[in-house]
Design a protein around this motif. Structure first.
Motif, short mmCIF file in Angstrom:
data_model
loop_
_atom_site.label_atom_id
_atom_site.label_comp_id
_atom_site.label_asym_id
_atom_site.label_seq_id
_atom_site.Cartn_x
_atom_site.Cartn_y
_atom_site.Cartn_z
N PRO A 5 40.11 42.85 44.24
CA PRO A 5 40.50 42.75 42.91
C PRO A 5 39.75 41.03 42.76
CG PRO A 5 42.08 43.86 43.81
CD PRO A 5 41.31 43.55 44.93
N VAL A 6 39.88 41.19 41.48
CA VAL A 6 38.79 39.80 40.50
C VAL A 6 40.32 39.51 39.47
CG1 VAL A 6 37.72 38.15 39.23
CG2 VAL A 6 36.75 40.02 41.11
N VAL A 7 40.56 38.53 40.24
CA VAL A 7 42.16 38.37 39.06
C VAL A 7 41.65 37.46 37.85
CG1 VAL A 7 44.09 37.48 39.15
CG2 VAL A 7 43.74 38.57 40.60
N ARG B 162 44.25 40.29 34.12
CA ARG B 162 44.07 41.63 34.96
C ARG B 162 43.16 41.28 36.20
NH1 ARG B 162 39.86 43.54 29.88
NH2 ARG B 162 39.81 45.38 31.01
N HIS B 163 43.66 42.29 36.91
CA HIS B 163 42.77 42.28 38.23
C HIS B 163 42.00 43.83 37.87
CE1 HIS B 163 46.74 40.90 40.31
NE2 HIS B 163 47.27 40.98 38.58
N ALA C 20 28.76 37.21 41.19
CA ALA C 20 28.10 37.64 40.16
C ALA C 20 29.13 37.09 39.00
CB ALA C 20 26.24 38.67 39.89
N PHE C 21 30.45 38.43 38.93
CA PHE C 21 30.98 38.39 38.02
C PHE C 21 32.09 36.96 38.15
CE2 PHE C 21 35.64 39.27 36.43
CZ PHE C 21 34.98 39.50 35.10
N VAL C 22 32.30 36.72 39.72
CA VAL C 22 33.24 36.16 40.55
C VAL C 22 32.44 34.51 39.59
CG1 VAL C 22 33.81 34.24 41.91
CG2 VAL C 22 34.52 36.55 41.84
N GLU C 23 31.39 33.87 39.71
CA GLU C 23 30.65 33.02 38.82
C GLU C 23 30.22 32.84 37.78
OE1 GLU C 23 29.62 30.21 41.53
OE2 GLU C 23 30.69 31.28 42.38
N LEU D 101 38.58 32.95 35.47
CA LEU D 101 38.75 32.94 36.95
C LEU D 101 40.47 32.78 37.67
CD1 LEU D 101 37.94 34.47 39.34
CD2 LEU D 101 36.89 32.30 40.25
N LEU D 102 41.48 33.23 37.66
CA LEU D 102 42.48 33.09 39.13
C LEU D 102 42.24 32.74 40.14
CD1 LEU D 102 45.18 34.48 36.31
CD2 LEU D 102 44.84 32.46 36.12
N GLU D 103 42.17 30.97 41.08
CA GLU D 103 42.06 32.11 41.82
C GLU D 103 43.59 31.50 42.99
OE1 GLU D 103 37.62 30.19 43.18
OE2 GLU D 103 38.46 29.19 41.51
#
Length: 81
Positions: free
Chosen positions: A9-11, A21-22, A68-71, A79-81
């Protein structure tokens, strides 16, 4: 159109209140990119939207769309890393 699932998932933090949101798939990413995005005109936003749509049609791997979404999320400072 199919749901393309991300390997991880991307948080992200969205909205005025910073709701966490995840996002686990391209459908969730497309929804966020089209309805709740601050900078819809950026190159990374457009690339992410295109990649997610292509992943739902099976043209690219889900994790290509995820990257692409993460970027785009990183560029938008959500983005929460």
């Amino acid at each position: 159109m199919q749901t393309a699932w991300f390997s991880k998932p991307v948080v992200v933090s969205v909205g005025v209140t910073g709701s966490i949101r995840h996002l686990s798939n391209t459908q969730q990413a497309i929804e966020l990119l089209t309805t709740h995005w601050r900078d819809t005109g950026s190159q990374k936003h457009q690339s992410a939207l295109r990649a997610c749509r292509r992943a739902t049609s099976g043209d690219v791997a889900p994790d290509v769309a995820r990257e692409a979404f993460v970027e785009a999320a990183r560029e938008a400072h959500i983005l929460l890393e």
